[in-house]
Design a protein around this motif. Structure first.
Motif, PDB file in Angstrom:
ATOM      1  N   ILE A  67     -13.538 168.971 -12.587  1.00 53.73           N
ATOM      2  CA  ILE A  67     -14.802 168.784 -13.314  1.00 53.73           C
ATOM      3  C   ILE A  67     -14.529 167.919 -14.530  1.00 53.73           C
ATOM      4  CG2 ILE A  67     -15.854 170.949 -12.531  1.00 53.73           C
ATOM      5  CD1 ILE A  67     -15.114 172.173 -15.233  1.00 53.73           C
ATOM      6  N   ARG A  68     -15.583 167.286 -15.032  1.00 60.52           N
ATOM      7  CA  ARG A  68     -15.429 166.395 -16.191  1.00 60.52           C
ATOM      8  C   ARG A  68     -15.350 167.166 -17.503  1.00 60.52           C
ATOM      9  NH1 ARG A  68     -16.638 160.921 -15.199  1.00 60.52           N
ATOM     10  NH2 ARG A  68     -17.538 160.567 -13.156  1.00 60.52           N
ATOM     11  N   VAL A  90     -16.033 163.867 -10.436  1.00 65.39           N
ATOM     12  CA  VAL A  90     -15.001 163.177 -11.213  1.00 65.39           C
ATOM     13  C   VAL A  90     -14.637 161.852 -10.550  1.00 65.39           C
ATOM     14  CG1 VAL A  90     -12.624 163.341 -12.051  1.00 65.39           C
ATOM     15  CG2 VAL A  90     -14.114 165.330 -12.161  1.00 65.39           C
ATOM     16  N   THR A  91     -14.486 161.888  -9.233  1.00 60.32           N
ATOM     17  CA  THR A  91     -14.108 160.687  -8.504  1.00 60.32           C
ATOM     18  C   THR A  91     -14.768 160.710  -7.131  1.00 60.32           C
ATOM     19  OG1 THR A  91     -12.249 159.362  -7.730  1.00 60.32           O
ATOM     20  CG2 THR A  91     -11.993 161.735  -7.584  1.00 60.32           C
ATOM     21  N   SER A  92     -14.735 159.597  -6.449  1.00 59.72           N
ATOM     22  CA  SER A  92     -15.325 159.544  -5.114  1.00 59.72           C
ATOM     23  C   SER A  92     -14.269 159.656  -4.017  1.00 59.72           C
ATOM     24  CB  SER A  92     -16.116 158.244  -4.952  1.00 59.72           C
ATOM     25  OG  SER A  92     -15.257 157.136  -5.116  1.00 59.72           O
ATOM     26  N   SER A 139     -19.623 167.648  -7.101  1.00 58.44           N
ATOM     27  CA  SER A 139     -20.225 167.763  -8.434  1.00 58.44           C
ATOM     28  C   SER A 139     -20.034 169.187  -8.948  1.00 58.44           C
ATOM     29  CB  SER A 139     -21.715 167.419  -8.368  1.00 58.44           C
ATOM     30  OG  SER A 139     -22.394 168.382  -7.596  1.00 58.44           O
ATOM     31  N   THR A 140     -20.244 169.359 -10.232  1.00 55.63           N
ATOM     32  CA  THR A 140     -20.103 170.691 -10.837  1.00 55.63           C
ATOM     33  C   THR A 140     -21.055 171.702 -10.204  1.00 55.63           C
ATOM     34  OG1 THR A 140     -19.312 169.719 -12.892  1.00 55.63           O
ATOM     35  CG2 THR A 140     -20.138 171.965 -13.016  1.00 55.63           C
ATOM     36  N   PRO A 141     -22.340 171.362  -9.969  1.00 54.66           N
ATOM     37  CA  PRO A 141     -23.208 172.341  -9.297  1.00 54.66           C
ATOM     38  C   PRO A 141     -22.707 172.720  -7.896  1.00 54.66           C
ATOM     39  CG  PRO A 141     -24.547 170.692 -10.369  1.00 54.66           C
ATOM     40  CD  PRO A 141     -23.130 170.224 -10.475  1.00 54.66           C
ATOM     41  N   SER A 142     -22.114 171.766  -7.164  1.00 57.13           N
ATOM     42  CA  SER A 142     -21.571 172.080  -5.831  1.00 57.13           C
ATOM     43  C   SER A 142     -20.386 173.036  -5.934  1.00 57.13           C
ATOM     44  CB  SER A 142     -21.128 170.800  -5.128  1.00 57.13           C
ATOM     45  OG  SER A 142     -22.198 169.920  -4.978  1.00 57.13           O
ATOM     46  N   ILE A 143     -19.536 172.803  -6.918  1.00 59.30           N
ATOM     47  CA  ILE A 143     -18.375 173.686  -7.117  1.00 59.30           C
ATOM     48  C   ILE A 143     -18.838 175.085  -7.499  1.00 59.30           C
ATOM     49  CG2 ILE A 143     -16.380 174.109  -8.603  1.00 59.30           C
ATOM     50  CD1 ILE A 143     -15.931 171.064  -8.638  1.00 59.30           C
TER      51      ILE A 143
END
Length: 173
Positions: free
Chosen positions: A108-109, A78-80, A139-143
């Motif tokens: 997440i987006r 979503v953000t850095s 990122s979503t896969p990391s979460i």
């Protein structure tokens, strides 16, 4: 009662003899008439369907590329910036409910992309309950990986001797 005759025979016998027999037919300079009508049609000529087919294929290809680009964007962080958000997943929560919770906390987006990712990778039933400290720069896969491995957040608590339960309660709130 006489049997009705077919229309062809009625017309044939009503013609004069020279039209009924081939020997008696007069020679006319009229070309033979075929059963198929060769008169020009009032309809426009048929056009090729190939341009329409190519346009439809290109449109479907463009839609597929757009969907793939959106999906990649939706799985990105979503953000850095570094920040932490605590998320508690209760036992029995579905992947849709977890996705809704993560989207509402801006981790997440897209809730839909989260559900699609977990469905495509067979991870919907592997999401584990517990408390997690997550960041919007993941990122979503990391979460999802964090939640499927069960890396719940742990912390040490030291209780000083001599505190009452009411004092401990106020410390943990």
């Amino acid at each position: 009662m006489p049997m009705p005759q077919p229309l062809f025979w009625v017309i044939f016998w009503s013609l004069p003899m020279e039209f009924r027999h081939p020997r008696h037919r007069p020679q006319l300079d009229i070309p033979p008439v075929s059963i198929i009508d060769h008169t020009p049609s009032v309809l426009p000529p048929k056009r090729s369907r190939l341009p329409h087919l190519v346009a439809i294929i290109m449109l479907l290809f463009g839609a597929g590329v757009a969907a793939l680009l959106w999906y990649r964007w939706a799985l990105s962080p979503v953000t850095s910036k570094e920040s932490s958000v605590r998320v508690v997943v209760s036992p029995g929560e579905t992947a849709s409910e977890i996705g809704r919770q993560l989207a509402s906390q801006h981790l997440i987006r897209s809730e839909f992309a989260f559900g699609l990712y977990t469905q495509l990778h067979g991870l919907r039933s592997k999401l584990q309950a517990g408390g997690y400290v997550l960041s919007p720069h993941l990122s979503t896969p990391s979460i999802v990986e964090h939640m499927t491995t069960g890396k719940t957040d742990t912390f040490n608590v030291t209780i000083s001797p001599g505190l009452t339960l009411d004092e401990l309660k106020t410390l943990f709130e």
